[in-house]
Design an enzyme around this catalytic site. Structure first.
Site, short mmCIF file in Angstrom:
data_model
loop_
_atom_site.label_atom_id
_atom_site.label_comp_id
_atom_site.label_asym_id
_atom_site.label_seq_id
_atom_site.Cartn_x
_atom_site.Cartn_y
_atom_site.Cartn_z
N TYR A 108 -35.34 -14.65 10.04
CA TYR A 108 -34.31 -14.32 11.02
C TYR A 108 -34.17 -15.50 11.99
CZ TYR A 108 -34.11 -9.36 9.61
OH TYR A 108 -33.93 -8.18 8.92
N ALA A 166 -20.97 5.37 12.04
CA ALA A 166 -22.01 6.08 12.80
C ALA A 166 -21.46 6.62 14.12
CB ALA A 166 -23.18 5.15 13.05
N ASP A 183 -30.84 0.57 12.60
CA ASP A 183 -31.14 -0.61 11.77
C ASP A 183 -29.80 -1.26 11.41
OD1 ASP A 183 -32.03 -2.47 10.00
OD2 ASP A 183 -32.33 -1.07 8.34
N GLN A 210 -17.35 -6.30 4.67
CA GLN A 210 -18.06 -7.57 4.81
C GLN A 210 -18.30 -8.20 3.45
OE1 GLN A 210 -21.58 -6.11 6.80
NE2 GLN A 210 -21.73 -4.42 5.37
N GLN A 221 -38.95 -3.86 8.77
CA GLN A 221 -38.77 -2.44 8.40
C GLN A 221 -39.96 -1.59 8.86
OE1 GLN A 221 -35.80 -2.33 6.38
NE2 GLN A 221 -36.19 -3.58 4.57
N1 SPD Z 1 -30.17 -11.34 12.35
C1 SPD Z 1 -30.41 -10.36 11.32
C2 SPD Z 1 -30.71 -8.99 11.84
C3 SPD Z 1 -30.70 -8.02 10.71
C4 SPD Z 1 -31.12 -6.67 11.09
N2 SPD Z 1 -30.93 -5.69 10.05
C5 SPD Z 1 -31.67 -5.89 8.89
C6 SPD Z 1 -31.50 -4.78 7.88
C7 SPD Z 1 -32.75 -4.54 7.11
N3 SPD Z 1 -32.93 -3.19 6.75
#
Ligand code: SPD
Length: 358
Positions: free
Chosen positions: A292, A205, A223, A98, A129
């Site tokens: 987000y 994973a 996560d 990525q 988190q």
């Molecule tokens: N739409 C974004 C979602 C991201 C989820 N993962 C975040 C990683 C942070 N440790």
């Protein structure tokens, strides 16, 4: 810290996406790029983050054959794109999996972006988190063995390290570059890798879980990034089957589960898969994360058949955990009240995701 410090190195496994060691010359193309290529075959299908006139937007761009930039919306949230003002770009590179971008924003501190999607900002990372970690770990007495899937920035590890009952933490992150970049730009989060209980596995994973002994973990935290690109498989039934197999009876899973405003179908699908597999209980919780999409993120939280788990009333409250508050970082979002409140769901969600009412 370098990977040669702590016990991280002893148990470090390096695999490519297919479980082989070393470099593969065949690099997988992220599926968002495949989608972009399918809808606009004239594009050179390489996703780039979009920074236009000093603003980063959660959409992507690609260049056509004539080198002209073409912008397209992320397929996960069509018709919208949250923007942040960019002070400076600190890092930009393409890993095997990525595009990785770090920039300094004017209002949220440093920002980590993968394939054009915000993963965390210094200002609001705490909400995600802390919740994805303590919702499961505070719901069972004395968790000892924990697996983190993804989480290469180290923030979830840093939260797990508040739990002194934990004896062993495996983390399986596919993209080494995310770990390296976090160590450089987000050292407070990457400090999670310094915990001597942490065992780092760099690889896929799905492959990792195939080889895990049945019932190994008390808790698993997924996560991941959104299910476009390398994380696609992580919302599919075979993956949930392997997660359940890796948990002990009465073990708990907490999985990133998108936005209730944008992804009710995905949430519905995930819940119905998990209801089939996790015979203990399945719940949906959420938290507010301003950067987000739509400003919220959800968590699917499940337990396997065995000793009953009451997710709504944490049996292992953080306020009573010795050392949890004398940690390097202050808890900024999570507490037992937020834990309980996270399971309160708006009426539209209960209506649209009928399984939540069962
Ligand atoms: N739409 C974004 C979602 C991201 C989820 N993962 C975040 C990683 C942070 N440790």
């Amino acid at each position: 810290m370098g990977e040669d410090a702590g016990r991280g190195l002893e148990c470090q496994k390096i695999m490519d996406g297919k479980g082989n060691n070393g470099n593969s010359s065949q690099k997988a193309i992220p599926s968002c790029c495949l989608k972009a290529r399918a809808s606009a075959p004239e594009l050179e299908a390489k996703c780039h983050s979009t920074v236009v006139s000093g603003w980063f937007s959660e959409s992507q761009s690609s260049s056509d054959k004539a080198g002209k930039m073409v912008y397209f919306n992320n397929p996960m949230w069509p018709g919208e794109a949250h923007s942040l003002k960019v002070e400076s770009i600190l890092y930009k590179a393409r890993s095997d999996y990525q595009e990785v971008l770090v920039f300094e924003s004017s209002s949220y501190g440093k920002v980590l972006v993968l394939d054009g999607i915000v993963q965390l900002t210094e200002k609001d990372e705490c909400a995600y988190q802390e919740m994805i970690t303590h919702l499961p770990l505070c719901s069972i007495p004395s968790p000892k063995t924990v697996l983190v899937v993804g989480g290469g920035d180290g923030g979830v590890l840093a939260e797990i390290s508040r739990h002194s009952s934990v004896e062993h933490i495996d983390i399986c992150e596919i993209d080494r570059m995310v770990i390296e970049v976090s160590k450089k730009f987000f050292p407070e989060l990457a400090a999670g890798f310094e915990d001597p209980r942490v065992c780092l596995h760099v690889g896929d994973a799905v492959e990792f879980l195939r080889n895990v002994p049945e019932g190994k973990y008390d808790a698993i935290i997924v996560d991941s990034s959104d299910p476009v690109g390398p994380a696609q498989e992580l919302v599919e039934k075979p993956f949930f089957d392997t997660l359940a197999r890796a948990l002990r009876p009465g073990g708990v899973l907490c999985n990133m589960a998108e936005s209730m405003w944008l992804h009710t179908h995905l949430i519905d699908d995930m819940i119905s898969i998990c209801r089939e597999i996790f015979k203990g209980s399945v719940h949906y919780a959420w938290a507010s994360v301003p950067t987000y999409p739509s400003g919220v993120i959800g968590f699917l939280i499940c337990s396997t058949e065995g000793p009953a788990v009451d997710f709504l009333n944490p049996i292992n409250p953080i306020e009573k955990l010795e050392g949890a508050h004398q940690h390097k970082r202050e808890l900024r979002y999570y507490n037992s009240e937020m834990h309980k409140a996270a399971f309160s769901l708006p009426s539209f969600l209960k209506r649209e995701v009928r399984l939540l009412c069962d």
